[in-house]
Design a protein around this motif. Structure first.
Motif, PDB file in Angstrom:
ATOM      1  N   SER A  49       0.786  -1.085   0.281  1.00 37.77           N
ATOM      2  CA  SER A  49      -0.032  -0.355   0.111  1.00 37.77           C
ATOM      3  C   SER A  49       0.808   1.563  -0.171  1.00 37.77           C
ATOM      4  O   SER A  49       2.009   1.172   0.181  1.00 37.77           O
ATOM      5  N   ILE A  50      -0.074   1.962  -0.505  1.00 31.63           N
ATOM      6  CA  ILE A  50       1.302   3.976   0.197  1.00 31.63           C
ATOM      7  C   ILE A  50      -0.195   4.114   0.687  1.00 31.63           C
ATOM      8  O   ILE A  50      -1.292   4.882  -0.167  1.00 31.63           O
ATOM      9  N   GLY A  54       2.634   9.290   0.875  1.00 28.85           N
ATOM     10  CA  GLY A  54       3.439   8.709  -0.045  1.00 28.85           C
ATOM     11  C   GLY A  54       4.110   7.512   1.138  1.00 28.85           C
ATOM     12  O   GLY A  54       5.371   6.692   0.325  1.00 28.85           O
ATOM     13  N   SER A  55       3.375   6.864   2.391  1.00 30.85           N
ATOM     14  CA  SER A  55       4.773   6.476   3.026  1.00 30.85           C
ATOM     15  C   SER A  55       3.887   4.953   2.273  1.00 30.85           C
ATOM     16  O   SER A  55       2.505   4.697   1.892  1.00 30.85           O
ATOM     17  N   THR A  56       4.960   3.841   2.568  1.00 34.21           N
ATOM     18  CA  THR A  56       4.489   2.773   1.421  1.00 34.21           C
ATOM     19  C   THR A  56       4.740   1.782   2.362  1.00 34.21           C
ATOM     20  O   THR A  56       6.101   1.180   3.290  1.00 34.21           O
ATOM     21  N   THR A  67       7.772  -2.383  -5.924  1.00 38.11           N
ATOM     22  CA  THR A  67       7.532  -0.294  -4.842  1.00 38.11           C
ATOM     23  C   THR A  67       6.572   0.198  -5.593  1.00 38.11           C
ATOM     24  O   THR A  67       5.931  -0.210  -6.728  1.00 38.11           O
ATOM     25  N   SER A  69       4.312   3.304  -5.858  1.00 37.20           N
ATOM     26  CA  SER A  69       4.502   4.949  -6.567  1.00 37.20           C
ATOM     27  C   SER A  69       2.493   5.427  -6.433  1.00 37.20           C
ATOM     28  O   SER A  69       1.531   5.040  -6.892  1.00 37.20           O
ATOM     29  N   ARG A  70       2.489   7.181  -6.690  1.00 34.68           N
ATOM     30  CA  ARG A  70       1.017   7.161  -6.585  1.00 34.68           C
ATOM     31  C   ARG A  70       1.405   8.814  -7.355  1.00 34.68           C
ATOM     32  O   ARG A  70       2.531   9.743  -6.998  1.00 34.68           O
TER      33      ARG A  70
END
Length: 123
Positions: A49-50, A54-56, A67, A69-70
């Motif tokens: 999840s993100i 922006g924390s994954t 990985t 990203s958004r």
């Protein structure tokens, strides 16, 4: 909330794929975005999840290989999948919801779901 996932396909072990998930139909401010997968004959499981910031967060089996990203400008989330293994074969689903650190891996934390995209990794 409507989500559209794409990018699945057939790839050999060791290969790569990039999944995309576009969200529409609502405001996603503050929403986390997640990826889940369901292998044949198994339950749907959390992959990663993100958060809105922006924390994954990833399940151990994909750490270092996947990985997330958004791109908030387009309401799109990506999951780059490298070093794919046959055990990664599954239907992959994207999701969006008002998640927090304590519930980001739970399916019932997400309000909207994509239709799923098939990823098949051959040995």
């Amino acid at each position: 909330v409507q989500l559209q996932a794409s990018g699945g396909g057939l790839v050999q072990a060791g290969g790569s794929l990039r999944l995309s998930c576009v969200a529409s139909g609502g405001s996603f401010s503050g929403y986390g975005r997640g990826w889940f997968r369901q292998a044949p004959g198994k339950e749907r499981d959390f992959v990663g999840s993100i958060s809105w910031s922006g924390s994954t967060y990833y399940v151990d089996s994909v750490k270092g290989r996947f990985t997330i990203s958004r791109d908030d400008a387009t309401n799109t989330v990506y999951m780059q999948m490298n070093s794919l293994k046959p055990e990664d074969t599954a239907v992959y689903y994207c999701a969006a919801g008002p998640t927090s650190l304590g519930n980001r891996n739970r399916q019932n934390s997400y309000e909207g779901w994509g239709q799923g995209t098939q990823v098949t990794v051959s040995s």
